[in-house]
Design an enzyme around this catalytic site. Structure first.
Site, mmCIF file in Angstrom:
data_model
loop_
_atom_site.group_PDB
_atom_site.id
_atom_site.type_symbol
_atom_site.label_atom_id
_atom_site.label_comp_id
_atom_site.label_asym_id
_atom_site.label_seq_id
_atom_site.Cartn_x
_atom_site.Cartn_y
_atom_site.Cartn_z
ATOM 1 N N ASP A 343 0.870 -1.278 0.044
ATOM 2 C CA ASP A 343 -0.152 0.022 -0.039
ATOM 3 C C ASP A 343 1.105 1.213 -0.097
ATOM 4 O OD1 ASP A 343 -1.502 -2.247 1.205
ATOM 5 O OD2 ASP A 343 -2.836 -1.080 2.114
ATOM 6 N N HIS A 345 -1.163 4.455 -0.578
ATOM 7 C CA HIS A 345 -2.290 5.412 0.092
ATOM 8 C C HIS A 345 -1.865 6.782 0.031
ATOM 9 C CE1 HIS A 345 -5.088 2.937 1.771
ATOM 10 N NE2 HIS A 345 -4.458 2.088 2.531
ATOM 11 N N ASP A 372 -4.251 -0.384 -3.121
ATOM 12 C CA ASP A 372 -4.424 0.768 -2.268
ATOM 13 C C ASP A 372 -3.416 1.784 -2.516
ATOM 14 O OD1 ASP A 372 -6.335 -0.536 -1.242
ATOM 15 O OD2 ASP A 372 -5.759 -0.445 0.934
ATOM 16 N N ASP A 375 -6.172 7.172 -1.396
ATOM 17 C CA ASP A 375 -7.055 7.170 -0.265
ATOM 18 C C ASP A 375 -6.008 7.715 1.146
ATOM 19 O OD1 ASP A 375 -9.651 7.283 -0.987
ATOM 20 O OD2 ASP A 375 -9.844 5.151 -0.704
ATOM 21 N N ARG A 376 -6.540 8.281 1.905
ATOM 22 C CA ARG A 376 -6.023 8.826 3.368
ATOM 23 C C ARG A 376 -4.959 9.699 2.988
ATOM 24 N NH1 ARG A 376 -8.082 6.500 7.658
ATOM 25 N NH2 ARG A 376 -9.176 4.445 7.627
ATOM 26 N N ASN A 404 -8.632 -2.723 -2.113
ATOM 27 C CA ASN A 404 -9.884 -2.533 -1.669
ATOM 28 C C ASN A 404 -10.342 -1.109 -1.493
ATOM 29 O OD1 ASN A 404 -8.189 -2.673 0.693
ATOM 30 N ND2 ASN A 404 -9.789 -1.766 2.007
ATOM 31 N N HIS A 405 -9.203 -0.257 -1.592
ATOM 32 C CA HIS A 405 -9.696 1.128 -1.800
ATOM 33 C C HIS A 405 -9.793 1.788 -3.370
ATOM 34 C CE1 HIS A 405 -9.490 3.136 2.437
ATOM 35 N NE2 HIS A 405 -8.939 2.051 2.521
ATOM 36 N N HIS A 453 -3.806 -8.293 -3.112
ATOM 37 C CA HIS A 453 -3.879 -7.228 -2.101
ATOM 38 C C HIS A 453 -4.163 -7.754 -0.606
ATOM 39 C CE1 HIS A 453 -4.182 -3.365 -0.351
ATOM 40 N NE2 HIS A 453 -5.410 -3.552 0.195
ATOM 41 N N ARG A 501 -12.338 -6.735 10.104
ATOM 42 C CA ARG A 501 -12.832 -5.500 9.267
ATOM 43 C C ARG A 501 -14.093 -5.435 8.995
ATOM 44 N NH1 ARG A 501 -8.040 -3.553 6.663
ATOM 45 N NH2 ARG A 501 -6.266 -4.865 6.812
ATOM 46 N N HIS A 528 -2.356 -4.801 2.326
ATOM 47 C CA HIS A 528 -3.551 -4.366 3.168
ATOM 48 C C HIS A 528 -3.513 -3.995 4.826
ATOM 49 C CE1 HIS A 528 -7.894 -4.695 3.208
ATOM 50 N NE2 HIS A 528 -8.118 -5.954 3.757
#
Length: 599
Positions: A343, A345, A372, A375-376, A404-405, A453, A501, A528
């Site tokens: 990731d 991110h 990923d 995001d964030r 997943n993002h 992922h 999760r 992840h």
């Protein structure tokens, strides 16, 4: 049965451990905090405080399924539990926050409607501290002073959660918007790709941000209409109003400014490159290394890429990815190496550091980024355009796997959607969403290393051929093979368990071993999860987690890592690195309003 003295001793010891857990939480050592809260719970399982606090720590690690379970237990023990002067019913609040982070707005709304806030009331010159339910904030009458029913003036909300009511209202708006979008949604068979209306080679022929902004404005206006109707004439009339407005939108008879309806294709996006533009340029159709270097340098200096070239990169990626299978086989020649990153991110400056440490992507220095990307972090657009540009430049220099993002629901909550709207335009939100649905789900290196992922599956017997057969061109479902590839996590105990999760599952070393044996593989590499050292080797050495966003969200203090494989033996060589400085733009700067309230 323990004696009263033993019970008192356990309660006292539990309180001491809770103090240590709170200190670990303050230091952003969330895994340690969870372990300590768990010890406190073992000593005193009837304290709602411990369960609620552990739920909060779980949310910090994005373990929303575990957070839901803990918050529910806190509610079961004491539905009215609230911290003194914290102004919230802690269990409902924590569970609502977990639902919200998962994008389950309707479930979150139900919990937030149970939240109480403390208010300071000025009544006849005296101050009182009372609790009220948030949903009554705008219409309450509180009984105080020996049963006298009054409507006092609220002086302030006490003091650590001053906008609890605002959280509720934001959640209510989100639910209302979801219901409205469901009402006006176009059947799948009738949908057309936004890319069908764009031709970056013919300047000024694409639908522009105003095309989508008009639609968004219409939706916003309709929401206002429904909200007003709810207040004035009740839910039945409001539902009728929603249906009427939906009909207007779907039939395309809503006009803006007297021309060009919401569904009109006649409005244009001006892709003309202004004479004063001094940034990176693509000459013709070919993305070159010189362009990519110039673009990265501009990004490093917080300069923008012209949306004409951003559009070209995204559309070229769409065509390229659509031609790939859901499971991509990668051949690494003997004597050559291959790098797998986890990731990122949106941490663009840490991505640049990876390239400083390990070289730029090229045919001789290929990479796989394992989902990923966005995001964030608040430089997600810079990250994704850089990775896409390298892929356009040389398809065998870089491989990209879906995380997943890379989904609408996550992007709407965690910042990418807001960032794209701010830096480019609304149309690019739709473009990226479509391209993300084209990303492959997994890769296999030299028929030996499986890279995905999230993780493995809820059933045995899944073959690589089953993964190749997945129709991935959609938003991630909430169950099934595609969901589990993107969301699942390993667990230390054997077998399978519920996901911490709330999506996917947890799987043990025996599950990993059987999957590898059934598919003649040697190793699973996945991402992840944040890891303190940037990686973790589990399941008897058969599974490696790699995470490439150091000091995640500017608060976790973790290292980042990447893995270099050398052919033919493909022995993993793990390289760790620390975070580097970045401009003063905080993580989640573009995240949804209600999520920022919980950050």
């Amino acid at each position: 049965m323990p004696s009263m003295e033993t019970e008192k001793s356990n309660i006292s010891q539990a309180e001491e451990i809770k103090f240590l857990a709170n200190e670990a939480f303050k230091a952003h050592k969330f895994s340690q905090a969870i372990a300590l809260y768990s010890q406190a719970i073992e000593l005193n399982s009837q304290s709602a405080v411990y369960w609620a606090n552990r739920a909060f720590a779980h949310t910090k690690l994005e373990e929303y399924g575990s957070a839901l379970l803990d918050a529910s237990e806190a509610i079961k023990i004491d539905p009215k539990y609230s911290k003194a002067c914290f102004a919230i019913s802690e269990g409902y609040y924590r569970r609502g926050a977990a639902y919200l982070a998962m994008g389950k707005f309707k479930e979150a709304l139900k919990d937030f409607q149970q939240v109480e806030v403390a208010v300071e009331i000025d009544y006849e010159g005296q101050l009182y501290l009372e609790k009220i339910v948030v949903r009554k904030m705008d219409e309450f009458a509180i009984v105080i002073n020996k049963g006298v029913d009054i409507t006092p003036k609220v002086k302030k909300i006490c003091p650590n959660d001053p906008d609890a009511a605002k959280k509720l209202r934001e959640c209510e708006k989100a639910v209302l918007k979801l219901k409205f979008e469901e009402a006006i949604s176009v059947p799948e068979s009738e949908r057309r790709s936004v890319a069908d209306f764009i031709d970056y080679q013919s300047i000024g022929t694409a639908p522009d941000s105003s095309y989508f902004s008009t639609r968004v404005a219409a939706v916003a206006a309709a929401i206002v209409v429904v909200a007003v109707m709810l207040v004035m004439v009740g839910p039945k009339a409001a539902a009728g109003a929603a249906a009427g407005v939906a009909t207007v939108l779907v039939t395309g008879t809503w006009f803006a400014g007297g021309s060009g309806g919401v569904l009109s294709k006649t409005r244009t996006l001006d892709l003309e490159v202004e004479p004063q533009y001094s940034g990176a340029r693509i000459e013709g159709d070919v993305v070159t290394i010189d362009f990519v270097k110039k673009m990265m340098d501009d990004f490093k200096n917080q300069k923008s890429l012209h949306r004409r070239y951003a559009c070209q990169i995204v559309l070229q990626m769409r065509d390229m990815l659509r031609a790939l299978p859901s499971l991509v086989d990668i051949n690494i020649p003997n004597g050559k190496h291959f790098t797998v990153c986890g990731d990122v991110h949106g941490q663009f400056y840490d991505l640049l550091n990876i390239f400083e440490l390990n070289g730029l992507p090229s045919e001789d220095n290929p990479y796989l980024f394992n989902g990923d990307f966005v995001d964030r972090g608040s430089f997600s657009l810079e990250v994704i355009l850089t990775l896409f540009a390298f892929k356009c430049m040389s398809p065998s220099a870089i491989y990209l796997s879906r995380g997943n993002h890379e989904s609408k629901s996550m992007n709407k909550i965690y910042g990418f959607e807001g960032e794209v709207k701010s830096k480019l335009s609304e149309i690019f939100v739709e473009l990226f969403a479509e391209v993300f649905c084209c990303l492959p789900l997994a890769h296999v290196l030299n028929e030996k290393v499986f890279v995905v992922h999230g993780g493995l599956f809820s059933v045995d017997g899944v073959k690589l051929s089953n993964i190749r057969a997945i129709d991935r061109f959609c938003e991630p479902p909430e169950e099934g093979l595609m969901c589990e590839l993107l969301w699942s996590d390993p667990q230390p105990q054997p077998g399978r368990g519920p996901s911490k999760r709330g999506v996917g599952l947890s799987f043990g070393a025996d599950v990993t071993k059987r999957f590898l044996q059934e598919n003649n593989l040697d190793l699973v590499v996945r991402s992840h999860e944040v890891k303190d050292e940037g990686y973790e080797i589990e399941h008897d050495g058969k599974l490696i987690t790699v995470f490439s966003a150091p000091n995640y969200c500017d608060q976790m203090g973790n290292k980042g890592a990447f893995i270099r494989f050398e052919a033919p033996d493909l022995k993993p060589n793990i390289v760790t690195f620390s975070s580097v400085p970045h401009p003063d733009v905080k993580p989640m700067a573009y995240a949804n309003n209600f999520l920022r309230m919980f950050s």
